[in-house]
Design a protein around this motif. Sequence first.
Motif, PDB file in Angstrom:
ATOM      1  N   THR A  43      54.023  39.076  57.358  1.00 39.81           N
ATOM      2  CA  THR A  43      55.019  38.936  58.432  1.00 39.81           C
ATOM      3  C   THR A  43      54.338  39.018  59.799  1.00 39.81           C
ATOM      4  N   THR A  44      53.347  39.900  59.899  1.00 41.99           N
ATOM      5  CA  THR A  44      52.649  40.062  61.181  1.00 41.99           C
ATOM      6  C   THR A  44      51.935  38.764  61.579  1.00 41.99           C
ATOM      7  N   VAL A  45      51.395  38.039  60.624  1.00 43.43           N
ATOM      8  CA  VAL A  45      50.755  36.747  60.940  1.00 43.43           C
ATOM      9  C   VAL A  45      51.789  35.818  61.575  1.00 43.43           C
ATOM     10  N   LEU A  46      52.951  35.717  60.964  1.00 43.14           N
ATOM     11  CA  LEU A  46      53.975  34.814  61.506  1.00 43.14           C
ATOM     12  C   LEU A  46      54.485  35.309  62.852  1.00 43.14           C
ATOM     13  N   ARG A  47      54.685  36.613  62.957  1.00 40.72           N
ATOM     14  CA  ARG A  47      55.167  37.166  64.230  1.00 40.72           C
ATOM     15  C   ARG A  47      54.149  36.962  65.349  1.00 40.72           C
ATOM     16  N   ILE A  49      52.023  34.405  65.562  1.00 44.55           N
ATOM     17  CA  ILE A  49      52.087  32.990  65.970  1.00 44.55           C
ATOM     18  C   ILE A  49      53.299  32.770  66.875  1.00 44.55           C
ATOM     19  N   SER A  50      54.409  33.431  66.568  1.00 48.33           N
ATOM     20  CA  SER A  50      55.636  33.276  67.351  1.00 48.33           C
ATOM     21  C   SER A  50      55.637  34.085  68.644  1.00 48.33           C
ATOM     22  N   GLY A  51      54.570  34.836  68.897  1.00 45.31           N
ATOM     23  CA  GLY A  51      54.476  35.581  70.150  1.00 45.31           C
ATOM     24  C   GLY A  51      55.235  36.895  70.133  1.00 45.31           C
ATOM     25  N   LEU A  52      55.523  37.413  68.938  1.00 47.03           N
ATOM     26  CA  LEU A  52      56.306  38.650  68.838  1.00 47.03           C
ATOM     27  C   LEU A  52      55.433  39.891  68.664  1.00 47.03           C
ATOM     28  N   THR A  53      54.121  39.690  68.497  1.00 44.70           N
ATOM     29  CA  THR A  53      53.209  40.838  68.480  1.00 44.70           C
ATOM     30  C   THR A  53      52.065  40.538  69.439  1.00 44.70           C
ATOM     31  N   GLN A  54      51.360  41.587  69.824  1.00 43.64           N
ATOM     32  CA  GLN A  54      50.220  41.404  70.727  1.00 43.64           C
ATOM     33  C   GLN A  54      49.011  40.981  69.901  1.00 43.64           C
ATOM     34  N   GLY A  57      42.705  36.881  70.739  1.00 43.90           N
ATOM     35  CA  GLY A  57      42.183  35.698  70.067  1.00 43.90           C
ATOM     36  C   GLY A  57      42.889  34.462  70.559  1.00 43.90           C
ATOM     37  N   SER A  58      42.851  33.425  69.736  1.00 53.58           N
ATOM     38  CA  SER A  58      43.408  32.147  70.150  1.00 53.58           C
ATOM     39  C   SER A  58      44.248  31.540  69.030  1.00 53.58           C
ATOM     40  N   ILE A  59      45.385  30.989  69.416  1.00 56.29           N
ATOM     41  CA  ILE A  59      46.226  30.246  68.464  1.00 56.29           C
ATOM     42  C   ILE A  59      46.641  28.979  69.204  1.00 56.29           C
ATOM     43  N   GLY A  68      49.754  34.598  74.593  1.00 55.08           N
ATOM     44  CA  GLY A  68      50.102  34.893  75.985  1.00 55.08           C
ATOM     45  C   GLY A  68      51.409  34.234  76.404  1.00 55.08           C
ATOM     46  N   LEU A  69      51.883  33.244  75.630  1.00 55.32           N
ATOM     47  CA  LEU A  69      53.178  32.631  75.964  1.00 55.32           C
ATOM     48  C   LEU A  69      54.308  33.499  75.421  1.00 55.32           C
ATOM     49  N   THR A  70      55.485  33.382  76.035  1.00 53.70           N
ATOM     50  CA  THR A  70      56.645  34.119  75.524  1.00 53.70           C
ATOM     51  C   THR A  70      57.140  33.434  74.239  1.00 53.70           C
ATOM     52  N   PRO A  71      57.849  34.184  73.387  1.00 53.33           N
ATOM     53  CA  PRO A  71      58.412  33.576  72.174  1.00 53.33           C
ATOM     54  C   PRO A  71      59.257  32.333  72.489  1.00 53.33           C
ATOM     55  N   HIS A  72      59.962  32.384  73.611  1.00 53.20           N
ATOM     56  CA  HIS A  72      60.808  31.265  74.005  1.00 53.20           C
ATOM     57  C   HIS A  72      59.963  30.003  74.243  1.00 53.20           C
ATOM     58  N   ARG A  73      58.837  30.181  74.939  1.00 52.82           N
ATOM     59  CA  ARG A  73      57.970  29.028  75.226  1.00 52.82           C
ATOM     60  C   ARG A  73      57.268  28.521  73.969  1.00 52.82           C
ATOM     61  N   ILE A  74      56.959  29.440  73.074  1.00 52.88           N
ATOM     62  CA  ILE A  74      56.305  29.037  71.820  1.00 52.88           C
ATOM     63  C   ILE A  74      57.280  28.213  70.982  1.00 52.88           C
TER      64      ILE A  74
END
Length: 235
Positions: A43-47, A49-54, A57-59, A68-74
């Motif tokens: 779940t943490t991997v998906l969260r 990618i969605s910007g819900l955890t700090q 690195g780079s995605i 660094g983008l907000t979940p809304h922008r992602i």
Amino acid sequence: MSLLHVDIASAGYGPVTVLHDIAFEVKTSGRLVALGANGAGKTTVLRTISGLTQAQGSITLDGVELVGLTPHRIAAAGVSHVPQGRGTFGDLTVKENLLIGGNRRPWRTVLAEADAWMERFPRLGERSSRPASGLSGGEQQLLAIARALMAAPRLLLLDEPSLGLAPKITTDLFATLDELGRESDTAMLLVEQNAQVALGIAEDALVIESGRITVRGPAADLRDNDDVRRAYLGV
Ligand SMILES: Nc1ncnc2c1ncn2[C@@H]1O[C@H](COP(=O)(O)OP(=O)(O)OP(=O)(O)O)[C@@H](O)[C@H]1O
Ligand SMILES: [Mg+2]
């Protein structure tokens, strides 16, 4: 061609680091399944990618940096996330759930696509003006997936869609996912404990243990891997 490049040095919740050196790619229109036991970090991997955890690195999605983008922008960049458990708003009707999913697209398109989903899955159509909470577990999962696809995402993140579903319902749901994947060019990243069904619809797979990737390869190879078979296929 890869759509998603994940290269996370670490990610987690406040002082708690859960993921370590997670690097993988999802091909354009591809399907990757990430297997792992309870608490492995799926779940943490998906969260992340969605910007819900700090994350450090780079995605990137199609070359666009998501860290660094907000979940809304992602989400606006083309990522739709079906969370673990209920991916629907129980108090809203089935149709409202679908309409909300398409919120960034032209209203006419959204209305037409919501109707198309309800025609395609008659159980949703019959209950279009009833609260989503009245649907069965399998129907709710289907609604959650349809709602996520209403955004016309480049990448669909699915968190344990089989959770809590009876085996027959799970098999049907995965057949539907397989079908939907073939019809669109939306890529899928699926995390699952149910290796049997998940490996059946994926091209590539990896195993996460304690926040690290321990096995990776074509899904067919993982099915033949003795460790994977013992841990996740019960054979
Ligand atoms: N909000 C949080 N705050 C602190 N730690 C958390 C939080 N959410 C999850 N964790 C911890 O992160 C680790 C990984 O959890 P995660 O939910 O990603 O695992 P999972 O593989 O999805 O497990 P499951 O199969 O049970 O859903 C666990 O040790 C968990 O306790
Ligand atoms: Mg989980």
